[in-house]
Enzyme design. Structure first.
Site, PDB file in Angstrom:
ATOM      1  N   HIS A 118       0.829  -1.207   0.000  1.00 18.25           N
ATOM      2  CA  HIS A 118       0.000   0.000   0.000  1.00 18.25           C
ATOM      3  C   HIS A 118       0.868   1.264   0.000  1.00 18.25           C
ATOM      4  O   HIS A 118       0.582   2.225  -0.720  1.00 18.25           O
ATOM      5  CB  HIS A 118      -0.918   0.003   1.229  1.00 18.25           C
ATOM      6  CG  HIS A 118      -1.784  -1.217   1.333  1.00 18.25           C
ATOM      7  ND1 HIS A 118      -2.823  -1.463   0.470  1.00 18.25           N
ATOM      8  CD2 HIS A 118      -1.754  -2.264   2.198  1.00 18.25           C
ATOM      9  CE1 HIS A 118      -3.412  -2.605   0.798  1.00 18.25           C
ATOM     10  NE2 HIS A 118      -2.779  -3.106   1.850  1.00 18.25           N
ATOM     11  N   ARG A 399      11.224  17.573  16.124  1.00 14.98           N
ATOM     12  CA  ARG A 399      12.091  16.496  16.602  1.00 14.98           C
ATOM     13  C   ARG A 399      12.266  15.383  15.581  1.00 14.98           C
ATOM     14  O   ARG A 399      13.281  14.678  15.606  1.00 14.98           O
ATOM     15  CB  ARG A 399      11.539  15.903  17.904  1.00 14.98           C
ATOM     16  CG  ARG A 399      11.654  16.799  19.113  1.00 14.98           C
ATOM     17  CD  ARG A 399      11.386  16.009  20.385  1.00 14.98           C
ATOM     18  NE  ARG A 399      10.032  15.474  20.408  1.00 14.98           N
ATOM     19  CZ  ARG A 399       8.993  16.071  20.982  1.00 14.98           C
ATOM     20  NH1 ARG A 399       9.163  17.239  21.590  1.00 14.98           N
ATOM     21  NH2 ARG A 399       7.796  15.526  20.968  1.00 14.98           N
ATOM     22  N   ASN A 402      14.106  16.115  10.892  1.00 14.15           N
ATOM     23  CA  ASN A 402      15.526  15.925  10.583  1.00 14.15           C
ATOM     24  C   ASN A 402      16.228  15.560  11.888  1.00 14.15           C
ATOM     25  O   ASN A 402      16.681  16.428  12.629  1.00 14.15           O
ATOM     26  CB  ASN A 402      16.105  17.208   9.975  1.00 14.15           C
ATOM     27  CG  ASN A 402      17.521  17.028   9.469  1.00 14.15           C
ATOM     28  OD1 ASN A 402      18.196  16.062   9.800  1.00 14.15           O
ATOM     29  ND2 ASN A 402      17.987  17.959   8.660  1.00 14.15           N
ATOM     30  N   LYS A 426      14.541  26.519  30.840  1.00 18.88           N
ATOM     31  CA  LYS A 426      14.204  25.701  29.682  1.00 18.88           C
ATOM     32  C   LYS A 426      13.586  26.528  28.557  1.00 18.88           C
ATOM     33  O   LYS A 426      13.859  26.288  27.379  1.00 18.88           O
ATOM     34  CB  LYS A 426      13.255  24.569  30.086  1.00 18.88           C
ATOM     35  CG  LYS A 426      13.923  23.473  30.899  1.00 18.88           C
ATOM     36  CD  LYS A 426      12.968  22.318  31.142  1.00 18.88           C
ATOM     37  CE  LYS A 426      13.681  21.191  31.895  1.00 18.88           C
ATOM     38  NZ  LYS A 426      12.788  20.034  32.136  1.00 18.88           N
ATOM     39  N   SER A 437      18.680  28.189  14.945  1.00 19.18           N
ATOM     40  CA  SER A 437      18.208  27.449  13.775  1.00 19.18           C
ATOM     41  C   SER A 437      17.631  28.377  12.717  1.00 19.18           C
ATOM     42  O   SER A 437      17.924  28.236  11.520  1.00 19.18           O
ATOM     43  CB  SER A 437      17.155  26.421  14.212  1.00 19.18           C
ATOM     44  OG  SER A 437      16.684  25.689  13.108  1.00 19.18           O
ATOM     45  N   HIS A 441      19.208  28.977   8.931  1.00 12.13           N
ATOM     46  CA  HIS A 441      18.378  28.748   7.741  1.00 12.13           C
ATOM     47  C   HIS A 441      18.314  30.004   6.872  1.00 12.13           C
ATOM     48  O   HIS A 441      18.438  29.931   5.642  1.00 12.13           O
ATOM     49  CB  HIS A 441      16.964  28.333   8.155  1.00 12.13           C
ATOM     50  CG  HIS A 441      16.839  26.882   8.507  1.00 12.13           C
ATOM     51  ND1 HIS A 441      17.214  26.381   9.725  1.00 12.13           N
ATOM     52  CD2 HIS A 441      16.376  25.831   7.801  1.00 12.13           C
ATOM     53  CE1 HIS A 441      16.985  25.076   9.761  1.00 12.13           C
ATOM     54  NE2 HIS A 441      16.478  24.710   8.597  1.00 12.13           N
TER      55      HIS A 441
END
Length: 531
Positions: A118, A399, A402, A426, A437, A441
């Site tokens: 499938h 997560r 990649n 945190k 990030s 990019h």
């Protein structure tokens, strides 16, 4: 004669009765079979639920055993002679985050899914769509030109000046092999005998930082800009630049704590990896350094050839998507006056090519390219991605999309941030990871396209952060998967639309003697106004 006739009649009645009984038996078997199938379908959910519950119990038991092992090891580390105050201090002290990622032999998820007929049919559907794109392009060119046009001018343009690209990559790679490794060896050998270890370490940190910023940072970027490399060639140079910077950092980050630990234990030997181990790591499809990785016994060269062929097919797929869906639309829209209706239509018309490009990037790079190199290196851990398409939250999507890059950001950005500042920060750690990030990019796109247009950065920092908190891991229903896909589709449409408009605006409305400010200033809006 009467007896013979009576015997024949009885035989015919008996055969008719047997045939009717056989037909009744066959009908009964078919009916019974259908009943069993229906009962099996009814029992299937209960069976799967039972298997899931047993699997959950099994995993929980493993976690419990692991906790017991941790507690026993901590008990051996903190004997009963320690005072309660010292024990509490030892438990609450933060330890450097070594021993993070665990590598184990496993296949890529798509390789397993493609064994299901499938799922393999969906792959065949994408191949059929590629054939439709090729036929459409050939027929249109034949009608317009009166002949078959088999040129690939766009591919030749975007991958132009390949000798410059190869020489740049070779210089970057050789420098990454020589400089970080030797700097680490010299630091490790001199650290044990140095009387000023802090000054000694700061000196080598400065040298490594200088190499990372000037040698691997400014150098390749200057070559990409000064030689006016086309977009795809710039992508190769800049992505390799980022990859080698991350690799060098991981090598140093993983080996420095080992040297510090040996010096603290007053060991006579300094753990310095062999150059062959470092060289293998530079080619391996991971950004986390280890001295040794799980290896497969043999290389399947047929598998390698198939993956490279799929990468090549994906390149042609992207070519036909741009030729049929993007170039005709943006070449005309860039010469029209700006209006809100046109922008909205452009975004929605860009969703299909944007999503197809997203799938191609995932399939060609994260699956085919990484698996091909993993197979040639006999690298056994093939978990380069997870089932990101099933994500019901953006946190899970980030997560699983990649895993290779996520592991590096998690262990060397997020966890190291918490180690320095404490676990109560945190949110700040997550914000710093998002910022790094998004900036990387946007840097890659800015250098590759030749202009600064922070669409992706704004989407990352605004909507990406917002959705990360709204669509969090507590969202489990299928509706959240629909919402995630809808937002992902819209985001791809915005990215393709705005970057393509800016690209064509700079082609149709060039600036004479451009300055650095012209590089930063968007051109699409002013160009539309002139039209």
């Amino acid at each position: 004669p009467e007896n013979e006739e009576t015997q024949k009649r009885s035989e015919s009645e008996r055969s008719f009765q047997n045939s009717s009984n056989g037909r009744v038996d066959v009908d009964h078997v078919i009916t019974r079979k259908m009943q069993l199938i229906a009962e099996a379908e009814q029992l299937k959910p209960a069976f799967m639920k039972e298997v899931d519950s047993h699997f959950t119990e099994f995993v929980n038991s493993l976690v419990a055993k692991s906790a017991l092992l941790d507690s026993s090891s901590s008990a051996s580390l903190f004997p009963a002679s320690c005072s309660e105050k010292e024990l509490h201090k030892a438990k609450t002290s933060r330890a450097p985050p070594e021993h993070g990622k665990f590598f184990t032999p496993r296949r890529s998820l798509l390789d397993e899914l493609f064994e299901v007929s499938h799922i393999r049919t969906i792959y065949h559907m994408f191949i059929a769509l590629l054939i439709v794109f090729i036929l459409s392009t050939l027929l249109v060119d034949f009608i317009d030109e009166g002949r078959l046009v088999l040129g690939f001018d766009l591919l030749i343009f975007v991958f132009g000046k390949f000798p410059v690209v190869f020489c740049t990559w070779l210089c970057m790679f050789c420098a990454t092999v020589i400089v970080p490794y030797n700097l680490f060896v010299w630091w490790a050998q001199g650290y044990c005998s140095s009387s000023h270890r802090v000054i000694h370490s700061l000196f080598y940190v400065m040298l490594l930082t200088l190499f990372q910023t000037a040698g691997l940072g400014v150098g390749p970027t200057y070559i990409a800009v000064s030689y006016a490399l086309p977009p795809a060639s710039r992508f190769i140079v800049i992505l390799e630049q980022v990859r080698l910077v991350m690799k060098a950092h991981s090598f140093v980050r993983e080996n420095v704590p080992r040297v510090l630990s040996c010096v603290k234990d007053k060991s006579s030997t300094v753990p310095i990896p062999r150059i062959s181990q470092y060289l293998y790591f530079l080619f391996a499809p991971t950004l986390i350094y280890r001295d040794n990785y799980p290896r497969n016994p043999v290389i399947r060269w047929g598998y390698v050839a198939t993956k490279f062929a799929q990468v090549l097919g994906s390149l042609f797929y992207a070519y036909y998507i741009f030729v049929r869906l993007c170039i005709p639309q943006f070449r005309n829209s860039s010469q029209e006056t700006f209006n809100l209706r046109g922008l909205v239509l452009c975004i929605f018309n860009s969703i299909l090519p944007g999503v197809l490009i997203l799938f191609l990037v995932f399939f060609a790079f994260l699956h085919c390219w990484l698996n091909a190199f993993a197979e040639m290196l006999r690298f056994a851990d093939r978990m380069f991605y997870k089932d990101w398409w099933n994500s019901t939250s953006y946190a899970n999507y980030y997560r699983t999309w990649n895993v290779v890059v996520h592991d590096w950001l998690y262990y060397y950005a997020y966890r190291d941030f918490l180690w320095f500042f404490g676990k109560k920060f945190k949110a700040a750690a997550m914000l710093s990871v998002f910022t790094v990030s998004a900036a990387v990019h946007e840097y890659v796109l800015s250098i590759c396209f030749g202009f600064f247009y922070p669409v992706l950065f704004c989407l990352f920092m605004c909507f990406g952060m917002l959705f990360n908190f709204i669509l969090n891991d507590r969202r489990k229903g299928p509706i959240w998967n629909v919402i995630m896909w809808t937002s992902l589709f819209l985001g791809q449409g915005v990215i393709i639309c705005l970057y393509s408009q800016e690209w064509y605006a700079r082609q149709y409305c060039p600036v004479e003697n451009p300055t650095f400010l012209d590089y930063l200033k968007p051109r699409s809006w002013s160009c539309h106004m002139k039209m």
